[in-house]
Write a protein that holds these residues in place. Structure first.
Motif, PDB file in Angstrom:
ATOM      1  N   SER A 107      37.080   6.824   9.808  1.00  0.00           N
ATOM      2  CA  SER A 107      37.160   5.391  10.090  1.00  0.00           C
ATOM      3  C   SER A 107      37.572   4.576   8.869  1.00  0.00           C
ATOM      4  O   SER A 107      37.963   3.419   9.006  1.00  0.00           O
ATOM      5  CB  SER A 107      35.793   4.874  10.571  1.00  0.00           C
ATOM      6  N   TYR A 108      37.470   5.186   7.689  1.00  0.00           N
ATOM      7  CA  TYR A 108      37.687   4.435   6.449  1.00  0.00           C
ATOM      8  C   TYR A 108      39.153   4.015   6.300  1.00  0.00           C
ATOM      9  O   TYR A 108      40.062   4.816   6.453  1.00  0.00           O
ATOM     10  CB  TYR A 108      37.289   5.292   5.245  1.00  0.00           C
TER      11      TYR A 108
ATOM     12  N   ILE B 297      30.337  -9.492   5.159  1.00  0.00           N
ATOM     13  CA  ILE B 297      31.073  -8.602   6.075  1.00  0.00           C
ATOM     14  C   ILE B 297      31.703  -9.446   7.170  1.00  0.00           C
ATOM     15  O   ILE B 297      31.049 -10.333   7.731  1.00  0.00           O
ATOM     16  CB  ILE B 297      30.163  -7.543   6.716  1.00  0.00           C
TER      17      ILE B 297
ATOM     18  N   PHE C 146      33.028  -9.086  10.860  1.00  0.00           N
ATOM     19  CA  PHE C 146      33.079  -8.227  12.040  1.00  0.00           C
ATOM     20  C   PHE C 146      34.240  -8.690  12.914  1.00  0.00           C
ATOM     21  O   PHE C 146      34.290  -9.847  13.328  1.00  0.00           O
ATOM     22  CB  PHE C 146      31.758  -8.287  12.805  1.00  0.00           C
TER      23      PHE C 146
ATOM     24  N   TYR D 183      33.584  -6.780   2.781  1.00  0.00           N
ATOM     25  CA  TYR D 183      33.803  -5.678   3.716  1.00  0.00           C
ATOM     26  C   TYR D 183      34.229  -6.209   5.087  1.00  0.00           C
ATOM     27  O   TYR D 183      33.995  -7.365   5.423  1.00  0.00           O
ATOM     28  CB  TYR D 183      32.521  -4.858   3.885  1.00  0.00           C
ATOM     29  N   TYR D 184      34.842  -5.332   5.852  1.00  0.00           N
ATOM     30  CA  TYR D 184      35.171  -5.655   7.236  1.00  0.00           C
ATOM     31  C   TYR D 184      34.800  -4.467   8.114  1.00  0.00           C
ATOM     32  O   TYR D 184      34.752  -3.310   7.655  1.00  0.00           O
ATOM     33  CB  TYR D 184      36.668  -5.971   7.393  1.00  0.00           C
ATOM     34  N   VAL D 185      34.513  -4.741   9.358  1.00  0.00           N
ATOM     35  CA  VAL D 185      34.299  -3.706  10.370  1.00  0.00           C
ATOM     36  C   VAL D 185      35.090  -4.128  11.597  1.00  0.00           C
ATOM     37  O   VAL D 185      34.807  -5.168  12.194  1.00  0.00           O
ATOM     38  CB  VAL D 185      32.807  -3.550  10.735  1.00  0.00           C
ATOM     39  N   LYS D 186      36.100  -3.349  11.947  1.00  0.00           N
ATOM     40  CA  LYS D 186      36.925  -3.659  13.119  1.00  0.00           C
ATOM     41  C   LYS D 186      36.610  -2.666  14.236  1.00  0.00           C
ATOM     42  O   LYS D 186      36.682  -1.453  14.041  1.00  0.00           O
ATOM     43  CB  LYS D 186      38.416  -3.594  12.768  1.00  0.00           C
TER      44      LYS D 186
ATOM     45  N   MET E 250      36.557   2.725  15.426  1.00  0.00           N
ATOM     46  CA  MET E 250      36.254   1.738  14.408  1.00  0.00           C
ATOM     47  C   MET E 250      37.088   1.968  13.155  1.00  0.00           C
ATOM     48  O   MET E 250      37.441   3.091  12.831  1.00  0.00           O
ATOM     49  CB  MET E 250      34.766   1.816  14.049  1.00  0.00           C
ATOM     50  N   LYS E 251      37.400   0.878  12.453  1.00  0.00           N
ATOM     51  CA  LYS E 251      38.009   0.936  11.132  1.00  0.00           C
ATOM     52  C   LYS E 251      37.182   0.070  10.197  1.00  0.00           C
ATOM     53  O   LYS E 251      36.724  -1.012  10.582  1.00  0.00           O
ATOM     54  CB  LYS E 251      39.461   0.441  11.157  1.00  0.00           C
ATOM     55  N   THR E 252      36.977   0.523   8.970  1.00  0.00           N
ATOM     56  CA  THR E 252      36.165  -0.224   8.017  1.00  0.00           C
ATOM     57  C   THR E 252      36.504   0.198   6.595  1.00  0.00           C
ATOM     58  O   THR E 252      37.014   1.300   6.378  1.00  0.00           O
ATOM     59  CB  THR E 252      34.660   0.012   8.275  1.00  0.00           C
ATOM     60  N   ASN E 253      36.227  -0.679   5.637  1.00  0.00           N
ATOM     61  CA  ASN E 253      36.380  -0.307   4.231  1.00  0.00           C
ATOM     62  C   ASN E 253      35.025   0.001   3.602  1.00  0.00           C
ATOM     63  O   ASN E 253      34.901   0.083   2.382  1.00  0.00           O
ATOM     64  CB  ASN E 253      37.102  -1.406   3.442  1.00  0.00           C
TER      65      ASN E 253
END
Length: 340
Positions: A54-55, A74, A76, A156-159, A259-262
């Motif tokens: 996911s990273y 973050i 979202f 950070y982000y969480v997609k 999901m994609k996230t850093n």
């Protein structure tokens, strides 16, 4: 003469039996320890593999935070995508929630950004609806637009797409939330009136929770944003419960695919630890006031400048760890928190 002297063979057999029982208990206990350790290792390995898949970093040189000690932010990002839509990278954002975390006082502040908010988009050097930022420049464009709007750095982000949301809620065995009114809504594949909900507090599965998060037929984006924040709170509360521990395997599988996230694996584990502090975690919710308007023939939501400035200050002070005395918004957030 003692009993032990009179019946030595009987006593010897008893001692052997006791040793066998002790050994049996010891090896049984050892088996469960090893089995538990093996499962824990399996889950850890699976979690790390899922997060690694996911990273997705978009700022390779960005300074990393110590999530256990430092405040962080973050974004979202819920994207309006599914197999039936096939928008993929060109999709618009369907939900944007900015959250700031302060580990020292175990607090979270959240604000929903209405999807039609008319804002400045840096990548385009022009004003447009905020949900178009993702169409123009993906996650990078969306993050930069929110940073410009709130004048803070997003760490950070969480997609997540529809499926990640559905799978997480289902893996938790559903979430308990209040449905404000009778709802007839599309499902994740856009089948009309596929989800029917009645007014009242109830436990919703993934598809039902998604319908509640998406609907705005009887109100507006502001109320929709409030519902989305309540759903997030319900997910955090359920995940923090002991009943959810056995569900982590399914949750990890869900987020890994959709999901994609850093966030790195270690950062993700710190965030989970932060979120599962249970009743200690204090979550305040905020909304952005505004008015309905049009640019040409296109509907937009014009943010109220005073409302925006007030919320910006609240979030800046929360990240800095400094006290902030507000008026309407601090009182509003406290009221929302007390209502939970």
């Amino acid at each position: 003469m003692s009993i032990n002297q009179r019946y030595p063979k009987i006593q010897k057999r008893k001692r052997k039996r006791r040793r066998r029982i002790i050994k049996l208990i010891f090896f049984t206990f050892l088996f469960f320890i090893l089995a538990g350790s093996s499962y824990a290792y399996y889950l850890l390995h699976k979690a790390q593999s899922a997060v690694n898949k996911s990273y997705e970093e978009f700022r390779p040189d960005a300074e990393k935070r110590n999530l256990k000690e430092e405040s962080f932010s973050i974004l979202f990002i819920g994207v309006d995508d599914s197999e039936s839509r096939k928008f993929h990278e060109s999709t618009r954002t369907d939900a944007l929630i900015l959250a700031t975390f302060n580990p020292k006082d175990e607090s979270v502040k959240m604000v929903s950004i209405p999807r039609d908010s008319y804002v400045y988009i840096p990548s385009e050097e022009s004003y447009d609806k905020i949900n178009h930022a993702h169409v123009y420049d993906g996650v990078k464009g969306t993050v930069e637009t929110v940073e410009e709007l709130f004048d803070i750095k997003i760490d950070y982000y969480v997609k997540m797409n529809f499926y990640a949301f559905i799978d997480v809620v289902d893996a938790l065995g559903g979430i308990k939330v209040e449905v404000p009114y009778d709802i007839s809504e599309k499902d994740s594949e856009d089948h009309h009136n596929a989800i029917v909900l009645k007014k009242g507090v109830q436990t919703l599965n993934g598809e039902e929770a998604l319908a509640l998060a998406r609907t705005r037929k009887k109100d507006n984006d502001i109320e929709r944003g409030k519902r989305q924040q309540e759903i997030i709170k319900a997910i955090v509360k359920k995940a923090a419960s002991m009943h959810a521990v056995t569900k982590y395997d399914d949750i990890i599988e869900a987020v890994g695919k959709n999901m994609k996230t850093n966030l790195t694996f270690n950062e993700m584990m710190s965030l989970i630890s932060y979120a599962t502090t249970g009743s200690k975690l204090n979550i305040d919710s905020y909304t952005l006031k505004g008015t309905d308007d049009y640019v040409g023939d296109a509907y937009v939501y014009r943010l109220d400048e005073q409302s925006l400035e007030e919320v910006k200050e609240v979030f800046k002070h929360h990240l800095d760890g400094t006290a902030y005395t507000s008026n309407d918004y601090t009182q509003q957030a406290q009221a929302n928190n007390d209502h939970q």
